[in-house]
Motif scaffolding. Sequence first.
Motif, PDB file in Angstrom:
ATOM      1  N   VAL A  37      37.095 -12.229  -9.364  1.00 45.21           N
ATOM      2  CA  VAL A  37      38.365 -12.836  -8.384  1.00 45.21           C
ATOM      3  C   VAL A  37      39.695 -12.060  -8.573  1.00 45.21           C
ATOM      4  CG1 VAL A  37      39.467 -14.635  -7.623  1.00 45.21           C
ATOM      5  CG2 VAL A  37      36.889 -14.970  -8.508  1.00 45.21           C
ATOM      6  N   PRO A  38      39.949 -12.126  -9.694  1.00 41.90           N
ATOM      7  CA  PRO A  38      41.430 -11.088 -10.055  1.00 41.90           C
ATOM      8  C   PRO A  38      41.685  -9.852  -9.530  1.00 41.90           C
ATOM      9  CG  PRO A  38      40.722 -12.167 -12.060  1.00 41.90           C
ATOM     10  CD  PRO A  38      39.535 -12.064 -10.990  1.00 41.90           C
ATOM     11  N   TYR A  70      31.842 -10.147  -2.069  1.00 42.26           N
ATOM     12  CA  TYR A  70      31.818 -11.553  -2.514  1.00 42.26           C
ATOM     13  C   TYR A  70      32.845 -11.846  -3.712  1.00 42.26           C
ATOM     14  CZ  TYR A  70      27.790 -12.564   0.198  1.00 42.26           C
ATOM     15  OH  TYR A  70      26.777 -12.879   1.530  1.00 42.26           O
ATOM     16  N   PRO A  71      33.856 -12.567  -3.602  1.00 45.77           N
ATOM     17  CA  PRO A  71      34.296 -12.964  -5.006  1.00 45.77           C
ATOM     18  C   PRO A  71      33.521 -13.683  -5.974  1.00 45.77           C
ATOM     19  CG  PRO A  71      35.258 -14.478  -3.341  1.00 45.77           C
ATOM     20  CD  PRO A  71      34.100 -13.495  -2.559  1.00 45.77           C
ATOM     21  N   ASP A  77      29.752 -21.179 -13.860  1.00 45.23           N
ATOM     22  CA  ASP A  77      28.425 -21.359 -13.234  1.00 45.23           C
ATOM     23  C   ASP A  77      28.549 -22.401 -11.781  1.00 45.23           C
ATOM     24  OD1 ASP A  77      26.923 -19.906 -15.076  1.00 45.23           O
ATOM     25  OD2 ASP A  77      27.096 -21.866 -16.540  1.00 45.23           O
ATOM     26  N   CYS A  78      29.474 -23.065 -12.073  1.00 46.26           N
ATOM     27  CA  CYS A  78      29.663 -24.047 -10.979  1.00 46.26           C
ATOM     28  C   CYS A  78      31.014 -24.665 -10.943  1.00 46.26           C
ATOM     29  CB  CYS A  78      28.580 -25.431 -10.964  1.00 46.26           C
ATOM     30  SG  CYS A  78      28.858 -26.125 -12.233  1.00 46.26           S
ATOM     31  N   ASN A  97      34.576 -20.451  -3.361  1.00 49.43           N
ATOM     32  CA  ASN A  97      32.880 -20.193  -3.559  1.00 49.43           C
ATOM     33  C   ASN A  97      32.670 -19.100  -4.661  1.00 49.43           C
ATOM     34  OD1 ASN A  97      32.402 -22.353  -1.817  1.00 49.43           O
ATOM     35  ND2 ASN A  97      32.599 -21.083  -0.022  1.00 49.43           N
ATOM     36  N   TRP A  98      33.368 -18.824  -5.716  1.00 46.64           N
ATOM     37  CA  TRP A  98      33.152 -17.792  -6.185  1.00 46.64           C
ATOM     38  C   TRP A  98      32.326 -18.020  -7.805  1.00 46.64           C
ATOM     39  CZ3 TRP A  98      36.162 -19.640 -10.216  1.00 46.64           C
ATOM     40  CH2 TRP A  98      37.339 -20.379  -9.942  1.00 46.64           C
ATOM     41  N   THR A  99      32.120 -19.250  -7.990  1.00 46.47           N
ATOM     42  CA  THR A  99      31.109 -19.541  -8.988  1.00 46.47           C
ATOM     43  C   THR A  99      29.826 -19.044  -8.963  1.00 46.47           C
ATOM     44  OG1 THR A  99      30.381 -21.618  -8.540  1.00 46.47           O
ATOM     45  CG2 THR A  99      32.413 -21.741  -9.706  1.00 46.47           C
TER      46      THR A  99
END
Length: 286
Positions: A37-38, A70-71, A77-78, A97-99
């Motif tokens: 993500v970062p 996808y990020p 995990d969630c 939605n990145w977990t």
Amino acid sequence: RGKRAFIAGVADDNGYGWAIAKALAAAGAEILVGTWVPALNIFETSLRRGKFDESRKLSDGSLMEIVKVYPLDAVYDCPEDVPEDVKANKRYAGSSNWTVKEVAESVKNDFGSIDILVHSLANGPEVTKPLLETSRRGYLAALSASSYSFVSLLQHFLPIMNPGGASISLTYIASERTIPGYGGGMSSAKAALESDTRVLAFEAGRKGKIRVNTISAGPLGSRAAKAIGFIEKMIEYSYVNAPLQKELLADEVGNTAAFLLSPLASAITGSTVYVDNGLNTMGLAI
Ligand code: NAD
């Protein structure tokens, strides 16, 4: 149809993940990537602006197509696992939605299934500290980002992997021989990753006819490796001491990955495969 691959751990064109993506693309696979993500913004911007076009070139002259980015943050995990300060962080709040669970769901919604899963990520916040000076927190963070992240990815992606598919991760010889400087529990994390490769090969083989292997790669001056601080020394050491006295190219790891992930390797699972110019076989540096 061609195979579909999800490659976790691509954020620039210098690392092993990128080289694996290219080798798979050259073999006709459809490429999806998971980007930390970062690092997502800069990676997508660079992609869009053509900064990677030169390194997207395949041997037939065409450019590797990344179908979707996808990020991903593979230490969560969630959504329930994400701490408030991370949720509030600007870079994280800007994506969703990145977990691991959510990324697997998104891939399922977008494409239905995959054939290939690649884990090319690691992180150890205390990697520059000797193990004797590593905190519990730093040690567990290294294991979470570098080892459990693979367990979690396979756990969540296995249900959408077509039988006969395969997965791979990247490891380093510091798991089995002492490499002073590869600290912070990263040596422990790689030992766990290699052991898990065997256990997961059994479980995913029986459960989904999926193969699981890991490549023990020699030193490469990637972004992650530069953060460790002594990568140039390792590359020089390898050049001087390995049976093959040549630079190790990321593409050589990429090609081995493409082989291990293809039906050519249909009886290979649970293995740690060295791609290191043979350095691991040496008992004495001369
Ligand atoms: P790299 O910087 O290209 O790849 C590491 C990636 O991990 C980066 O894209 C980073 O953004 C991502 N990442 C970190 N934490 C993450 C998280 N929580 N969730 C999702 N992504 C995350 O560097 P690399 O050296 O190509 O590393 C790829 C793999 O190869 C790693 O497992 C590494 O340990 C392994 N490896 C590298 C070398 C080497 O010398 N470079 C040698 C042997 C093995």
